[in-house]
Motif scaffolding. Sequence first.
Motif, PDB file in Angstrom:
ATOM      1  N   HIS A   1      39.928  40.640  46.966  1.00 50.73           N
ATOM      2  CA  HIS A   1      40.750  39.821  47.853  1.00 50.73           C
ATOM      3  C   HIS A   1      40.866  38.406  47.297  1.00 50.73           C
ATOM      4  CE1 HIS A   1      42.468  38.013  51.456  1.00 50.73           C
ATOM      5  NE2 HIS A   1      41.529  37.088  51.407  1.00 50.73           N
ATOM      6  N   LEU A   2      42.067  37.838  47.407  1.00 52.72           N
ATOM      7  CA  LEU A   2      42.295  36.446  47.038  1.00 52.72           C
ATOM      8  C   LEU A   2      43.065  35.776  48.163  1.00 52.72           C
ATOM      9  CD1 LEU A   2      43.370  36.697  43.265  1.00 52.72           C
ATOM     10  CD2 LEU A   2      41.222  35.790  44.148  1.00 52.72           C
ATOM     11  N   ASP A   3      42.625  34.591  48.572  1.00 49.81           N
ATOM     12  CA  ASP A   3      43.331  33.864  49.625  1.00 49.81           C
ATOM     13  C   ASP A   3      44.744  33.485  49.181  1.00 49.81           C
ATOM     14  OD1 ASP A   3      41.190  33.982  51.376  1.00 49.81           O
ATOM     15  OD2 ASP A   3      40.285  32.152  50.575  1.00 49.81           O
ATOM     16  N   ASN A   4      44.888  33.107  47.915  1.00 45.43           N
ATOM     17  CA  ASN A   4      46.199  32.787  47.352  1.00 45.43           C
ATOM     18  C   ASN A   4      46.417  33.661  46.120  1.00 45.43           C
ATOM     19  OD1 ASN A   4      48.580  31.729  46.440  1.00 45.43           O
ATOM     20  ND2 ASN A   4      47.787  29.680  46.000  1.00 45.43           N
ATOM     21  N   PRO A   5      47.121  34.813  46.251  1.00 48.70           N
ATOM     22  CA  PRO A   5      47.309  35.728  45.121  1.00 48.70           C
ATOM     23  C   PRO A   5      48.005  35.084  43.927  1.00 48.70           C
ATOM     24  CG  PRO A   5      47.956  36.772  47.183  1.00 48.70           C
ATOM     25  CD  PRO A   5      47.734  35.324  47.485  1.00 48.70           C
ATOM     26  N   ALA A   6      48.715  33.976  44.153  1.00 49.98           N
ATOM     27  CA  ALA A   6      49.384  33.291  43.040  1.00 49.98           C
ATOM     28  C   ALA A   6      48.378  32.780  42.016  1.00 49.98           C
ATOM     29  CB  ALA A   6      50.242  32.139  43.555  1.00 49.98           C
ATOM     30  N   GLU A   7      47.092  32.674  42.399  1.00 47.65           N
ATOM     31  CA  GLU A   7      46.064  32.178  41.481  1.00 47.65           C
ATOM     32  C   GLU A   7      45.400  33.294  40.674  1.00 47.65           C
ATOM     33  OE1 GLU A   7      43.286  29.820  43.737  1.00 47.65           O
ATOM     34  OE2 GLU A   7      44.466  28.009  43.397  1.00 47.65           O
ATOM     35  N   VAL A   8      45.935  34.523  40.766  1.00 43.48           N
ATOM     36  CA  VAL A   8      45.246  35.649  40.133  1.00 43.48           C
ATOM     37  C   VAL A   8      45.124  35.475  38.621  1.00 43.48           C
ATOM     38  CG1 VAL A   8      47.352  37.061  39.921  1.00 43.48           C
ATOM     39  CG2 VAL A   8      45.112  38.164  39.995  1.00 43.48           C
ATOM     40  N   PHE A   9      46.166  34.989  37.963  1.00 41.94           N
ATOM     41  CA  PHE A   9      46.119  34.838  36.504  1.00 41.94           C
ATOM     42  C   PHE A   9      45.098  33.784  36.078  1.00 41.94           C
ATOM     43  CE2 PHE A   9      47.383  32.870  32.516  1.00 41.94           C
ATOM     44  CZ  PHE A   9      47.533  33.974  31.687  1.00 41.94           C
ATOM     45  N   PRO A  10      45.172  32.549  36.605  1.00 39.93           N
ATOM     46  CA  PRO A  10      44.178  31.553  36.164  1.00 39.93           C
ATOM     47  C   PRO A  10      42.749  31.921  36.556  1.00 39.93           C
ATOM     48  CG  PRO A  10      45.516  30.687  37.967  1.00 39.93           C
ATOM     49  CD  PRO A  10      46.178  31.944  37.497  1.00 39.93           C
ATOM     50  N   LYS A  11      42.553  32.556  37.710  1.00 38.46           N
ATOM     51  CA  LYS A  11      41.196  32.934  38.113  1.00 38.46           C
ATOM     52  C   LYS A  11      40.633  34.005  37.180  1.00 38.46           C
ATOM     53  CE  LYS A  11      40.931  31.621  42.973  1.00 38.46           C
ATOM     54  NZ  LYS A  11      39.776  30.739  42.741  1.00 38.46           N
ATOM     55  N   LEU A  12      41.466  34.966  36.797  1.00 40.26           N
ATOM     56  CA  LEU A  12      41.011  35.992  35.857  1.00 40.26           C
ATOM     57  C   LEU A  12      40.641  35.355  34.525  1.00 40.26           C
ATOM     58  CD1 LEU A  12      40.717  39.107  35.269  1.00 40.26           C
ATOM     59  CD2 LEU A  12      42.988  38.922  34.216  1.00 40.26           C
ATOM     60  N   ASP A  13      41.489  34.453  34.043  1.00 37.05           N
ATOM     61  CA  ASP A  13      41.231  33.800  32.755  1.00 37.05           C
ATOM     62  C   ASP A  13      39.919  33.026  32.775  1.00 37.05           C
ATOM     63  OD1 ASP A  13      41.666  32.795  30.148  1.00 37.05           O
ATOM     64  OD2 ASP A  13      42.554  30.975  30.992  1.00 37.05           O
ATOM     65  N   SER A  14      39.697  32.236  33.828  1.00 36.58           N
ATOM     66  CA  SER A  14      38.474  31.428  33.891  1.00 36.58           C
ATOM     67  C   SER A  14      37.234  32.295  34.049  1.00 36.58           C
ATOM     68  CB  SER A  14      38.569  30.425  35.048  1.00 36.58           C
ATOM     69  OG  SER A  14      38.671  31.086  36.289  1.00 36.58           O
ATOM     70  N   LEU A  15      37.393  33.500  34.644  1.00 35.29           N
ATOM     71  CA  LEU A  15      36.244  34.380  34.862  1.00 35.29           C
ATOM     72  C   LEU A  15      35.854  35.169  33.613  1.00 35.29           C
ATOM     73  CD1 LEU A  15      34.208  35.741  36.835  1.00 35.29           C
ATOM     74  CD2 LEU A  15      36.000  37.438  37.303  1.00 35.29           C
ATOM     75  N   VAL A  16      36.855  35.735  32.906  1.00 37.83           N
ATOM     76  CA  VAL A  16      36.542  36.703  31.844  1.00 37.83           C
ATOM     77  C   VAL A  16      36.539  36.098  30.450  1.00 37.83           C
ATOM     78  CG1 VAL A  16      37.550  38.524  33.260  1.00 37.83           C
ATOM     79  CG2 VAL A  16      38.943  37.491  31.456  1.00 37.83           C
ATOM     80  N   SER A  17      37.175  34.958  30.247  1.00 38.42           N
ATOM     81  CA  SER A  17      37.321  34.415  28.899  1.00 38.42           C
ATOM     82  C   SER A  17      36.185  33.465  28.553  1.00 38.42           C
ATOM     83  CB  SER A  17      38.655  33.675  28.758  1.00 38.42           C
ATOM     84  OG  SER A  17      39.745  34.527  29.006  1.00 38.42           O
ATOM     85  N   PRO A  18      35.765  33.451  27.291  1.00 35.94           N
ATOM     86  CA  PRO A  18      34.841  32.402  26.842  1.00 35.94           C
ATOM     87  C   PRO A  18      35.492  31.031  27.040  1.00 35.94           C
ATOM     88  CG  PRO A  18      35.058  34.131  25.189  1.00 35.94           C
ATOM     89  CD  PRO A  18      36.112  34.388  26.222  1.00 35.94           C
ATOM     90  N   PRO A  19      34.703  29.973  27.155  1.00 33.60           N
ATOM     91  CA  PRO A  19      35.267  28.645  27.451  1.00 33.60           C
ATOM     92  C   PRO A  19      36.381  28.216  26.500  1.00 33.60           C
ATOM     93  CG  PRO A  19      32.894  28.594  27.692  1.00 33.60           C
ATOM     94  CD  PRO A  19      33.229  29.952  27.147  1.00 33.60           C
ATOM     95  N   PHE A  20      36.213  28.479  25.193  1.00 34.70           N
ATOM     96  CA  PHE A  20      37.246  28.010  24.268  1.00 34.70           C
ATOM     97  C   PHE A  20      38.536  28.808  24.427  1.00 34.70           C
ATOM     98  CE2 PHE A  20      35.399  31.505  21.925  1.00 34.70           C
ATOM     99  CZ  PHE A  20      36.435  32.018  21.153  1.00 34.70           C
ATOM    100  N   ILE A  21      38.436  30.096  24.819  1.00 37.33           N
ATOM    101  CA  ILE A  21      39.637  30.903  25.049  1.00 37.33           C
ATOM    102  C   ILE A  21      40.301  30.471  26.351  1.00 37.33           C
ATOM    103  CG2 ILE A  21      40.520  33.225  25.488  1.00 37.33           C
ATOM    104  CD1 ILE A  21      39.797  32.733  22.606  1.00 37.33           C
ATOM    105  N   ALA A  22      39.513  30.198  27.373  1.00 33.63           N
ATOM    106  CA  ALA A  22      40.064  29.714  28.639  1.00 33.63           C
ATOM    107  C   ALA A  22      40.841  28.416  28.425  1.00 33.63           C
ATOM    108  CB  ALA A  22      38.950  29.513  29.666  1.00 33.63           C
TER     109      ALA A  22
END
Length: 515
Positions: free
Chosen positions: A292-313
Motif C-alpha cells: 500500500h502507498l498513500d500516494n501511488p505517484a511516488e511508487v517509482f522514486p520509493k522503489l529506487d530509493s529502497l532497492v538501489s545502492p546509494p550511488f545508483i539512486a
Amino acid sequence: MASWYKLRKNKLTTLNSLFLADRNLGFLLVGGGLLFTNINTATIVGENELTYTHNMSVMAWGITSVLAMLIVSEFLMPMYLKLGIATTPDYLRLRYSPGVGKLVSVVFLISYVVNLLPSVLYSGAVAFNGLFHFSDVWKTDYWTTIWLLIWVMGSIGCLYSLLGGLRAIAVSDTLLGLGIFAGGLLLPFFGLRYLGNGNMLAGLHILLNQHREHLNSIGSATDPIPFGTLFTGMLLVNLYYWGTEQYIVQQVLASKDLKNSQKGIAVACLGKLISPLLLNIPGLIAVHIFTHLDNPAEVFPKLDSLVSPPFIAGYIAAIIFGAAITTFNAGLNSSSTLFVLNIYKPWMEKRSRPTTEKSLISTAKKFEILICLLAMFIAPFIIFVKNGFYTYVQMVNGFFNVPIFTIMFMGFVTKKVPAIAAKIGLLFFIVTYGLTQLVFDLHIHFLHILAILFVITCGIMYGIGKLYPMPVPYSHQLNNLVDIKPWKNRHIYNAILLLLMVMMFLLFSPLGLAK
C-alpha cells in the motif's frame, strides 16, 4: 551542464538558431530530441503509477506511438519540410487564414501553461521528494515541500532554456537518452535482486508467476486504457502528438534534411519500444514490494530509493531531474516560438512597427520567463487531482490535442473547406468535450469520446465546406529550406518496427506472460 559547455560558443543571434538550431540537426539528435522530450517525469512517474495500481495496459501510450510516428514520418514531415514552416500553426495560416493560425497558437500556449509545463514540474517534484525525503530533511509539510521543489526546478529549467536554445535542448536530450537507457536497465536489475533476496533470477521468477494480472497489456473496461481505445481516441491523440504538437514537431523541423528527419523518427520509435524498462517494469516490481502507498505517484522514486545502492539512486535522481528539465525547456522554447512568430511579430508588422532579430529574441526570452512563472504557480495544485496523475494529464490534453488535429486533418484531406469551418470546428470540439468531462457523465471513456467528436466535427467542417467553399482551392506553395529527398530504406525498417510493436502486445497478454 555537458551540453551547455559543448555549445557555449554558439551564439543565439538569430531566431533560426534560437528556435530551430539553424535547421542543421543530424538524425541522432533528432531522434534523441524526439524521444527524450517525450519521456519526462510525467511519463516516468505516471506510467509506473498506473502499472502499479492496475496493469501493463498503460504501456499502450508509448508502444502505439510507433505506428503514429511512422505515419507522421511518411506523410506529414515531407509536407512540413516542403513548406519550410517553423511552427505547425504556420501550416494552418497557409491552409486557412492568419486568424486560424493565431487562434491555434493561443490554444497551444494555454495547453502548455495549464497542463504540459505544470505537470512536468509537479511530477519532478514528487519524484525528488520520494527519492530524498525532503519533507523530513527540511521539516516541512508535503504541500510546502512540493512548492519549493517546483520553484527550484522551474528556475533552473528557465535559465537553461534562455542560455541554450533548441540546439542545447536537443544535445542534452541525446546525452540524457544514454543515461535513461542505462538507468532503465539498472533499476529493474536491482529491483529484481531485491525481490529475490539477492538473486535476480529468483526475483524474475516471482515477477512472472505472482500477480500475473498486472502483466496484462490488454486493458479491460475497468482499466485506465481499455484495449478498444487503441483504435479510436488513442490513435488520434498519438497522431496529434507526434505530428502536430509544437514542442515535439519542432525537434524534427530542425533536421538538416528529410532523410535525417525520417531516420531520427525511426530511432525514436526504437527507443519507445525499449522504454517500458523504465516506464512500466519498475511499477510491476513494486507490486510485489509495496502492499500500500498513500500516494501511488511516488511508487517509482520509493522503489529506487529502497532497492538501489546509494550511488545508483543518485544516478537515477539525476536522470529524473534531467528528464524534467529537458521537457520543460522544450515547452518553454516552443511557447516563445509560437508567441513571437505567430502572434507578436505579425502584430508588430500590422502596426507598422519595425522589428529586429535582436528585439524579437529579447521578447522571446521575456515571454519564456512569464510562461515559466505561470507554470510554477499552477503546478502545485495538481496534487488535488483524482483518478491518477497520468490519467488526469491525458484527460486535460483532450481539450487541446484532438481538436487541433481535427482541423489539421481536414486541411490535409480537403482543398475547399474555409477558415470559418476551422474556427467553428475547433470551438465546437473544445466546448462539447468540456461538457462531457465536467458537466455530463456519459460513462464513456474519454478516448472514445474524443474519437466520436472527431468524426462529428469533421462532418460539420465538411458540410460548411460544401455550403461555403473557398473560392480558390488551397494548393501547397513549396518553400523548402532543406533537401526533401526521402530515406531510401525506410520501408524495411518501418516494417520491422511495426512487427516489434505487435510482438510487445502479444508478450504482455493472456497469450504470453499474463496466462
